[in-house]
Design a protein around this motif. Structure first.
Motif, mmCIF file in Angstrom:
data_model
loop_
_atom_site.group_PDB
_atom_site.id
_atom_site.type_symbol
_atom_site.label_atom_id
_atom_site.label_comp_id
_atom_site.label_asym_id
_atom_site.label_seq_id
_atom_site.Cartn_x
_atom_site.Cartn_y
_atom_site.Cartn_z
ATOM 1 N N PRO A 166 0.821 -1.214 0.000
ATOM 2 C CA PRO A 166 0.000 0.000 0.000
ATOM 3 C C PRO A 166 0.852 1.261 0.000
ATOM 4 O O PRO A 166 2.083 1.220 0.124
ATOM 5 C CB PRO A 166 -0.812 -0.140 1.286
ATOM 6 N N THR A 167 0.175 2.368 -0.111
ATOM 7 C CA THR A 167 0.841 3.659 -0.264
ATOM 8 C C THR A 167 1.748 3.945 0.929
ATOM 9 O O THR A 167 1.378 3.728 2.086
ATOM 10 C CB THR A 167 -0.212 4.768 -0.394
ATOM 11 N N GLU A 168 2.943 4.412 0.601
ATOM 12 C CA GLU A 168 3.878 4.906 1.601
ATOM 13 C C GLU A 168 4.150 6.378 1.293
ATOM 14 O O GLU A 168 4.418 6.748 0.145
ATOM 15 C CB GLU A 168 5.191 4.115 1.584
ATOM 16 N N VAL A 226 -8.804 0.893 0.010
ATOM 17 C CA VAL A 226 -8.492 0.430 1.358
ATOM 18 C C VAL A 226 -7.974 -1.007 1.283
ATOM 19 O O VAL A 226 -8.431 -1.815 0.462
ATOM 20 C CB VAL A 226 -9.748 0.502 2.268
ATOM 21 N N THR A 227 -7.014 -1.323 2.165
ATOM 22 C CA THR A 227 -6.521 -2.696 2.263
ATOM 23 C C THR A 227 -7.481 -3.542 3.078
ATOM 24 O O THR A 227 -8.440 -3.041 3.669
ATOM 25 C CB THR A 227 -5.132 -2.720 2.920
ATOM 26 N N ALA A 228 -7.210 -4.845 3.133
ATOM 27 C CA ALA A 228 -8.069 -5.739 3.913
ATOM 28 C C ALA A 228 -7.989 -5.428 5.405
ATOM 29 O O ALA A 228 -8.930 -5.697 6.148
ATOM 30 C CB ALA A 228 -7.674 -7.196 3.667
ATOM 31 N N ILE A 232 -5.655 2.947 4.549
ATOM 32 C CA ILE A 232 -6.023 3.732 3.364
ATOM 33 C C ILE A 232 -4.864 3.725 2.375
ATOM 34 O O ILE A 232 -3.737 4.131 2.701
ATOM 35 C CB ILE A 232 -6.388 5.175 3.765
ATOM 36 N N VAL A 233 -5.142 3.259 1.164
ATOM 37 C CA VAL A 233 -4.154 3.261 0.084
ATOM 38 C C VAL A 233 -4.273 4.536 -0.742
ATOM 39 O O VAL A 233 -3.264 5.123 -1.151
ATOM 40 C CB VAL A 233 -4.337 2.015 -0.801
ATOM 41 N N HIS A 234 -5.505 4.972 -1.003
ATOM 42 C CA HIS A 234 -5.727 6.219 -1.755
ATOM 43 C C HIS A 234 -6.947 6.928 -1.188
ATOM 44 O O HIS A 234 -7.948 6.298 -0.837
ATOM 45 C CB HIS A 234 -5.956 5.926 -3.238
ATOM 46 N N ASP A 235 -6.854 8.259 -1.095
ATOM 47 C CA ASP A 235 -7.962 9.100 -0.680
ATOM 48 C C ASP A 235 -7.715 10.494 -1.251
ATOM 49 O O ASP A 235 -6.543 10.937 -1.333
ATOM 50 C CB ASP A 235 -8.059 9.156 0.846
#
Length: 678
Positions: A166-168, A226-228, A232-235
């Motif tokens: 996911p997003t870092e 969103v990951t499992a 939050i991956v993107h917003d």
């Protein structure tokens, strides 16, 4: 009276029922229409939003699948794999390594330049060394923090499968200036493991936002990836990246896509992605979609107000034409209750149920007036008749008492005779019961003897079968002894053959040593022969070791066979003793069977004698029962006559009392009729 008319009258109850029914029906219909319209709007909006979200998920999956394809191309790129082998081989010259490194960076830079959505591509060595890792232009160097090592272990465990991270905020390595989504794949090299690298592709997080910017959910809604685990991956709000999502998404064991509603009155539409283990979640307040449906609320309130007005008018009409006539009828009934039989209704000419009720009331009052006049005349006649009936009843009661006393004495004598017959009958029945128990005991003994006889027969057959099996086991034991002796002889023969083979191996070893000496003398020309001699010597040594192993096993077999023979010889006398014991047990079972046959014959004779005695007792019981029944019938007839006489006496006394009551009622009836005005 006014209070009862307002709150307890039928008209007021009808008014309240009608008013309440109209109000409830209108309210329920309005509420149902509003709820159905809201649910239809939400259902249509959720279907449309789900379609938009499915398209958005397909776009993101298509983008991610492209990067997975790029990683697969790099994984099977032969030139890249050769260059990775060159830079990983310490025996290659620095010039060749430098050229290979330049080609690797050129490939990575080319992949980034072809796609503006990529932030960087890097090849990371498994030891996270900066000198042996390569990245495209604009990518930062390699770090070896615990978080980076955990990510590398995750990629290695995937064993060549794609792993999405996911997003870092600071990129995969934690030292970038822009947020990115990373994909990792292990590039294995089975032929040269040192050339195994991890391919990491960093995708700009802003690229996901650009793809999803044209999708709008409601007026204030948004789309979130969103990951499992809820990360939050993107917003659209960049400050929320990497934080925990506040949306209540379904658990892993529930449906992963579809629409649902939260406790905060938000509609959430979830669409699972096929490439990464994440979901796209579109959410918006339900008020954004229900503004048009809320207009129905005012329409519903207006309809309810109109229904209230109509219900009031109809209720007043029902009170006027139904409640008032019924109230007048109640007042007339109260006057009639007080003795005024001249009251009449004033609405008998109405052509409805109220008119029919008034007409029936008038007729009823006229008939009651006529009955009252007739009752006065009848009361005088009943009073005279009651006096005559009282005199006759007193005379009859006296005669019935005398008859009842005489019949009671006769009944007492018949009862005593009947009691004696019953006692004799009970004694005979007791004797019959005891004889029946003796018969049952003999039957039980006979059944037990039959079972014992059967068991003895079965035991005899089993013992005979056991004798046969014991003889067979004894024969098999003797055969095993013979075969063990034969096996012992065979083992001795094998031992002799092994001694011969050991001697051959020794000769072969000596021959190989001589050949080695001769080859050494021959010099260079004998090198090939020396190799053959060494092989022969090694083969001889191996044969010698194998022969020793087989010889040991052969000795163990001889010892086991000898032990088996001794054991079988010791067990043979035991089998003979067992065979003798089984024969004796068989003879005892045969004797038990003969004795049980004789015992069974004796029980059958005893049972026959008891049955004859039981038949005679039954005949005696029948005779006593016949005599007792005759006495009982005579006693019953006498008691019945006495009972009838006693009842006749009581009836006569009751008739005297009823005559007196009839006189009193006649007087009271005359006094009551005086109250009615006709």
């Amino acid at each position: 009276m006014l209070k009862r008319l307002q709150f307890k009258s039928v008209g007021m109850k009808l008014f309240m029922i009608f008013f309440t029914a109209v109000l409830l029906l209108t309210s329920v219909l309005g509420w149902v229409a509003l709820s159905v319209s809201r649910s239809i709007v939400l259902e249509q909006v959720s279907e449309a939003t789900a379609g938009q979200l499915a398209q958005a998920a397909d776009k993101v999956d298509f983008l991610f699948s492209q990067y997975e394809g790029i990683s697969k191309q790099l994984a099977v790129d032969t030139l890249l794999r050769e260059d990775l082998v060159i830079v990983s081989d310490p025996a290659v010259s620095i010039v060749n390594k430098t050229a290979a490194e330049a080609r690797i960076r050129e490939r990575l830079n080319g992949a980034v330049q072809m796609d503006s959505k990529l932030q960087g591509v890097r090849l990371v060595s498994l030891d996270l060394s900066t000198s042996t890792s390569y990245s495209s232009v604009g990518s930062s160097g390699t770090t070896s923090s615990e978080a980076i090592q955990a990510k590398m272990e995750h990629i290695v465990k995937a064993n060549g499968q794609v792993v999405w991270f996911p997003t870092e905020i600071k990129g995969f390595m934690g030292n970038e200036t822009k947020a990115s989504i990373s994909m990792g794949r292990l590039l294995k090299n089975l032929n040269f493991p040192r050339a195994t690298y991890v391919l990491v592709i960093d995708v700009k997080e802003r690229a996901i936002g650009d793809m999803l910017s044209n999708i709008q959910i409601g007026e204030s809604g948004s789309i979130r990836m969103v990951t499992a685990e809820g990360r939050i991956v993107h917003d659209p709000d960049a400050q929320l990246l990497m934080s925990q999502s506040d949306l209540e998404l379904p658990q892993q064991d529930e449906a992963e896509q579809g629409a649902f509603y939260t406790d905060q009155d938000e509609m959430v539409v979830v669409e699972a992605m096929s490439t990464a283990p994440w979901v796209l979640a579109g959410y918006a307040p339900t008020d954004d979609f229900l503004q048009a449906a809320d207009k129905l609320l005012w329409v519903t309130l207006a309809v309810i107000a109109a229904a209230i007005g109509i219900a009031l008018l109809l209720g007043w009409f029902m009170m006027r034409h139904v409640g008032k006539p019924l109230n007048d009828m109640c007042l007339l009934m109260e006057q009639g209750e007080q003795g005024n039989l001249k009251v009449r209704t004033s609405f008998p000419h109405r052509q409805d149920e109220i008119g029919r009720l008034g007409l029936s009331f008038n007729r009823m009052m006229e008939q009651i007036s006529g009955l009252a006049d007739q009752t006065r005349a009848s009361a005088v006649q009943v009073l005279a008749t009651a006096e005559e009936l009282a005199d006759v009843s007193r005379s009859t009661s006296q005669t019935a008492g005398e008859i009842a006393a005489a019949m009671e004495q006769v009944a007492q004598g018949a009862g005593s005779l009947s009691q004696q017959a019953e006692n004799e009958n009970a004694l005979a029945e007791h004797i019959g019961v005891q004889m029946g128990r003796v018969t049952q005991s003999h039957e039980v003994m006979q059944e037990a003897a039959d079972r014992v006889l059967q068991v003895a027969g079965q035991g005899s057959r089993h013992m005979h079968h056991l004798v046969e099996k014991t003889e067979e086991i004894h024969q098999v034991n003797q055969q095993m002894v013979q075969r063990a002796e034969q096996l012992k002889d065979k083992a001795s023969s094998i031992h002799k053959i092994l001694e011969l083979m050991n001697e051959i191996a020794k000769q072969t070893n000596i021959l190989s040593m001589n050949a080695t000496i001769e080859a050494a003398r021959a010099g260079a020309a004998g090198k090939g022969f020396m190799v053959v001699a060494d092989e022969i010597r090694e083969l001889a040594d191996s044969s010698k070791r194998s022969i020793h192993t087989v010889a040991g096993m052969t000795r163990e077999i001889q010892e086991g066979v000898q032990h088996t023979v001794e054991t079988l010889n010791r067990s043979a006398p035991l089998f003979d003793e067992q065979l003798q014991s089984v024969g004796e047990a068989q003879e005892r079972f045969h004797n038990v069977q003969k004795q049980m046959d004789h015992f069974l014959v004796e029980i059958q004779g005893s049972t026959h004698s008891i049955q004859e005695l039981l038949d005679a007792q039954q005949e005696l019981t029948g005779s006593i029962a016949s005599a007792a029944s005759i006495v009982q019938e005579s006693s019953a007839a006498t008691e019945e006559v006495a009972s009838m006489a006693s009842q006749q006496h009581k009836v006569s006394e009751r008739l005297v009392g009823l005559s007196g009551q009839l006189e009193q009622l006649s007087e009271q009836l005359k006094e009551s009729l005086v109250k009615f005005r006709t």
